[in-house]
Design a protein around this motif. Structure first.
Motif, short mmCIF file in Angstrom:
data_model
loop_
_atom_site.label_atom_id
_atom_site.label_comp_id
_atom_site.label_asym_id
_atom_site.label_seq_id
_atom_site.Cartn_x
_atom_site.Cartn_y
_atom_site.Cartn_z
N GLY A 118 35.61 34.66 42.67
CA GLY A 118 36.80 33.98 43.16
C GLY A 118 36.71 33.77 44.65
O GLY A 118 35.78 34.23 45.31
N SER A 119 37.69 33.09 45.21
CA SER A 119 37.72 32.81 46.63
C SER A 119 37.92 34.09 47.43
O SER A 119 38.58 35.03 46.97
CB SER A 119 38.87 31.83 46.95
N TRP A 120 37.33 34.13 48.65
CA TRP A 120 37.53 35.30 49.52
C TRP A 120 39.00 35.49 49.87
O TRP A 120 39.43 36.57 50.25
CB TRP A 120 36.70 35.16 50.79
N MET A 121 39.80 34.42 49.74
CA MET A 121 41.23 34.54 50.04
C MET A 121 42.00 35.25 48.94
O MET A 121 43.15 35.62 49.11
CB MET A 121 41.83 33.14 50.27
N ASP A 122 41.35 35.43 47.77
CA ASP A 122 42.04 36.05 46.64
C ASP A 122 41.93 37.57 46.60
O ASP A 122 42.53 38.21 45.76
CB ASP A 122 41.48 35.49 45.32
N HIS A 123 41.13 38.12 47.52
CA HIS A 123 41.01 39.58 47.51
C HIS A 123 41.22 40.12 48.92
O HIS A 123 41.02 39.42 49.91
CB HIS A 123 39.64 40.02 46.95
N PRO A 124 41.65 41.40 49.04
CA PRO A 124 42.06 41.94 50.34
C PRO A 124 40.98 42.72 51.09
O PRO A 124 41.30 43.61 51.86
CB PRO A 124 43.20 42.89 49.93
N PHE A 125 39.69 42.42 50.85
CA PHE A 125 38.63 43.20 51.47
C PHE A 125 37.80 42.35 52.42
O PHE A 125 37.53 41.18 52.15
CB PHE A 125 37.70 43.80 50.39
N TRP A 126 37.41 42.99 53.53
CA TRP A 126 36.51 42.28 54.45
C TRP A 126 35.17 42.03 53.78
O TRP A 126 34.58 40.96 53.91
CB TRP A 126 36.26 43.13 55.71
N ARG A 127 34.66 43.04 53.09
CA ARG A 127 33.33 42.92 52.48
C ARG A 127 33.45 43.05 50.97
O ARG A 127 34.33 43.74 50.45
CB ARG A 127 32.39 43.99 53.04
N ALA A 128 32.56 42.37 50.27
CA ALA A 128 32.62 42.41 48.81
C ALA A 128 31.52 43.28 48.23
O ALA A 128 31.47 43.49 47.03
CB ALA A 128 32.50 40.99 48.24
N ARG A 159 43.87 48.24 44.07
CA ARG A 159 44.07 47.01 44.84
C ARG A 159 43.33 45.84 44.21
O ARG A 159 43.84 44.72 44.16
CB ARG A 159 43.58 47.22 46.28
N ILE A 160 42.13 46.10 43.71
CA ILE A 160 41.35 45.02 43.06
C ILE A 160 42.06 44.54 41.81
O ILE A 160 42.19 43.33 41.57
CB ILE A 160 39.93 45.52 42.72
N ARG A 161 42.55 45.47 41.01
CA ARG A 161 43.20 45.09 39.76
C ARG A 161 44.55 44.41 39.97
O ARG A 161 45.06 43.75 39.07
CB ARG A 161 43.36 46.33 38.87
N SER A 162 45.10 44.57 41.17
CA SER A 162 46.39 43.92 41.46
C SER A 162 46.22 42.50 41.99
O SER A 162 47.20 41.80 42.22
CB SER A 162 47.17 44.75 42.49
N THR A 163 44.97 42.07 42.23
CA THR A 163 44.72 40.72 42.72
C THR A 163 44.67 39.72 41.57
O THR A 163 44.75 40.09 40.39
CB THR A 163 43.39 40.65 43.49
N ALA A 164 44.50 38.45 41.92
CA ALA A 164 44.40 37.39 40.91
C ALA A 164 42.99 37.27 40.33
O ALA A 164 42.76 36.49 39.41
CB ALA A 164 44.82 36.06 41.53
N ILE A 165 42.06 38.04 40.86
CA ILE A 165 40.67 37.96 40.39
C ILE A 165 40.53 38.66 39.05
O ILE A 165 41.05 39.77 38.85
CB ILE A 165 39.73 38.59 41.43
N THR A 166 39.84 38.03 38.12
CA THR A 166 39.69 38.60 36.78
C THR A 166 38.28 39.11 36.49
O THR A 166 38.09 39.94 35.61
CB THR A 166 40.04 37.55 35.71
N GLU A 167 37.28 38.63 37.23
CA GLU A 167 35.90 39.03 36.98
C GLU A 167 35.19 39.33 38.30
O GLU A 167 35.59 38.87 39.36
CB GLU A 167 35.13 37.94 36.24
#
Length: 426
Positions: free
Chosen positions: A21-31, A43-51
């Motif tokens: 997903g887009s970097w704007m969809d998750h709250p982390f500087w680094r992936a 925090r990851i599970r609360s985002t809109a990212i599914t995979e």
């Protein structure tokens, strides 16, 4: 081995390689990191990212039987989907017309009018920068669109009347310094870019560099950043790490121009090669980093800090001129002085008549003859009724004969005299 899995199958101990997903969809500087903290998993599970992608060579694998796809399987699916494109009928889409762009007011204004508008810009800017630093401390990326909007608002004010916002942003408390310093340097960078005759895109980059140059201070403990006493050697090393910290924050967050990254990393380099972090010398320091170095230092030395009072603006320029042999690019510093005036707004000066006044406004065509509000007579050693004197006006016989030290005179209403604000303006 890389595997794409559903977020619900993500567990502690796995090596997170990439979010789908887009970097704007998750709250982390680094992936890319090993997932160790349960709070990060929440925090990851609360985002809109599914995979997401995990690297099983660097962390735990999914349980046997759990649905997952390898990189090869995903690439094969994409290739199959692409191969079907030729069989699809043409796509017909009708889009509504885009909304008209907002009207940006850049028409010249008088100092009094622009000071009121600049005060409102400072209020909004401080709130935005506080939020930006707070997000950075939590590991979240900079909202580049919001940052750009802020740069444009500051730039518009500087275009209408450069002296207003630059002067107001200097009136920061020690507690405000970290945040308003970014606003002030942004405004100074835009003014310098215009003086250097840079185009609109380059001026925009300069403003963005000024706004983001100190973001790495979000990684420094506040106890060190705001320490009123002398720093220990260890604490000083921590503070000196902020250019590198900021560079990595912006680099990993993505979507930040290379010129802005360079200014963030190298705004503490010096032309004699004694700066940090890379000890670059002379022309090896980029133009935008040399610009940022000047604007950064000027706002720093003219602002009140936890450990010192700010210097008078005019005296600051005089001292900085002495540093052009080792610290600053001399010709660029000359352009900077032209952009804010030899006697910047707020400078305390003595005239030929013996009257003391504060600089209210610049006269672009006469750098040594600004508009001054006189209010004290050294002959009688008394306050006198304030009078505005345009030193560049035809027939004016007054001239500036000396800079005066505000700490010597301690006029309590000095800032009110030039700004018109009895209380803090923002």
């Amino acid at each position: 081995m890389l595997k794409r899995i559903h977020i619900q199958h993500l567990t502690l101990g796995m090596y997170l390689h990439e979010f789908c997903g887009s970097w704007m969809d998750h709250p982390f500087w680094r992936a890319k990191f090993v997932l160790k903290d349960p709070k990060d998993l929440e925090r990851i599970r609360s985002t809109a990212i599914t995979e997401c992608w995990i690297d099983t060579s660097k962390g735990l694998d999914v349980a046997v039987g759990t649905a997952s796809l390898s990189r090869e399987e995903v690439d094969a699916q994409i290739d199959t989907d692409f191969s079907r494109l030729e069989d699809l009928p043409p796509l017909k889409v009708t889009l509504p017309p885009p909304p008209p762009p907002p009207v940006r007011d850049r028409s010249p204004t008088d100092m009094k009018s622009e000071l009121k508008m600049a005060a409102a810009v400072c209020v909004r800017s401080k709130k935005a920068v506080v939020s930006m630093f707070s997000e950075a401390r939590m590991g979240r990326a900079v909202d580049s669109a919001s940052a750009q909007n802020l740069v444009e608002e500051i730039s518009d004010s500087v275009t209408r009347n450069p002296g207003a916002l630059i002067s107001l942003a200097r009136l920061k408390t020690a507690d405000d310094y970290t945040y308003m310093h970014s606003v002030a340097v942004c405004a100074l960078m835009v003014a310098l870019a215009k003086q250097l005759k840079l185009n609109d895109e380059q001026a925009r980059l300069a403003g963005m560099a000024g706004l983001l140059h100190d973001l790495g201070k979000a990684a420094i403990p506040l106890s060190v950043l705001n320490k009123p006493g002398k720093l220990t050697d260890k604490e000083f090393d921590v503070v000196r790490s902020h250019p590198v910290e900021g560079y990595h924050m912006l680099k990993e967050g993505g979507n930040v121009p290379d010129a802005v990254l360079d200014a963030c990393l190298h705004h503490h380099e010096k032309v004699d090669g004694s700066g940090y972090p890379d000890k670059l010398k002379g022309e090896n320091i980029s133009v935008i980093a040399r610009m940022t170095a000047i604007c950064d230092v000027y706002d720093a030395v003219t602002s009140d800090r936890p450990y010192k009072r700010g210097w008078d603006p005019s005296e600051s320029l005089r001292r900085m001129a002495e540093w052009t042999n080792d610290h600053f690019d001399a010709r660029m510093f000359q352009a900077f002085v032209k952009s804010i005036g030899i006697y910047p707004v707020g400078s305390l000066v003595r005239l030929t008549s013996g009257r003391i006044g504060v600089v209210m406004e610049q006269v672009p065509t006469a750098l040594t003859m600004p508009v001054v509000k006189v209010f004290f007579s050294t002959k009688s050693d008394l306050r006198i009724p304030p009078e505005v004197v345009d030193l560049a006006a035809p027939g004016c016989t007054e001239k500036i004969v000396a800079r005066e030290d505000p700490d010597k005179w301690r006029f309590p209403d000095l800032n009110e005299l030039w700004s018109g604000f009895a209380e803090k303006a923002w």
